[in-house]
Design a protein around this motif. Structure first.
Motif: not given
Length: 173
Positions: A40, A43-44, A47, A58-59, A61-62, A65-66
């Motif tokens: 996670c 990815v952060a 971006r 946001w974290l 949400r990521t 998804n992961i």
């Protein structure tokens, strides 16, 4: 580059524990949770823009998804009895029949309902934060939360929907 790194390290220090707890409640193995949390933040990092920082929603949400990707890669053979075994393994002081029934009822909910209840009640997110995590508007969160609570309540009130093993445990009370 050093300002970006310092800003990201601050973000990491502030939110890593919450992201890890979020993931730990959704996967069975602690080491897997640690790896997914680092995924996670990878990815952060890719971006991350210090001029437009993102926060915990946001974290999460990521992370959501992961974790979903992780589950799709493995066999989805998770049922309420697995939770029953985990709770019984912890011993009588940490698990009660009510917790067993709740775990099994949660497993019987639709995935979106289960996720919504966990975000609000286990992760302690507000409706606005939950809306950001699941990608909808706040009024939609309230409507879906009401439906999810009703569905959970119906499962808990109707012993016929629970596996036979749980009904037998209820008789032992």
């Amino acid at each position: 580059m050093d300002d970006r790194r310092a800003a990201f390290e601050t973000l990491f220090a502030e939110h890593h524990p919450a992201v890890l707890r979020y993931i730990e409640r959704r996967v069975d193995q602690r080491e897997q949770a640690r790896e997914l949390a680092m995924d996670c933040f990878e990815v952060a990092w890719k971006r991350f823009d210090p001029k437009h920082p993102f926060g915990l929603p946001w974290l999460l949400r990521t992370a959501h998804n992961i974790v979903g990707d992780s589950y799709r890669r493995r066999d989805r053979e998770r049922v309420g009895l697995a939770h029953l075994a985990d709770i019984e393994r912890l011993g009588p002081e940490t698990g009660s029949h009510d917790h067993v029934e709740l775990a099994i009822a949660m497993d019987q909910l639709r995935e979106p309902d289960r996720e919504l209840l966990m975000l609000v009640y286990w992760d302690g997110l507000s409706a606005a934060e939950t809306a950001q995590v699941i990608g909808c508007r706040v009024p939609t969160v309230w409507k879906r939360l009401s439906r999810a609570r009703d569905a959970l309540r119906a499962l808990l009130d109707d012993d016929a929907t629970l596996p036979q093993e749980v009904n037998e445990l209820a008789l032992d009370r």
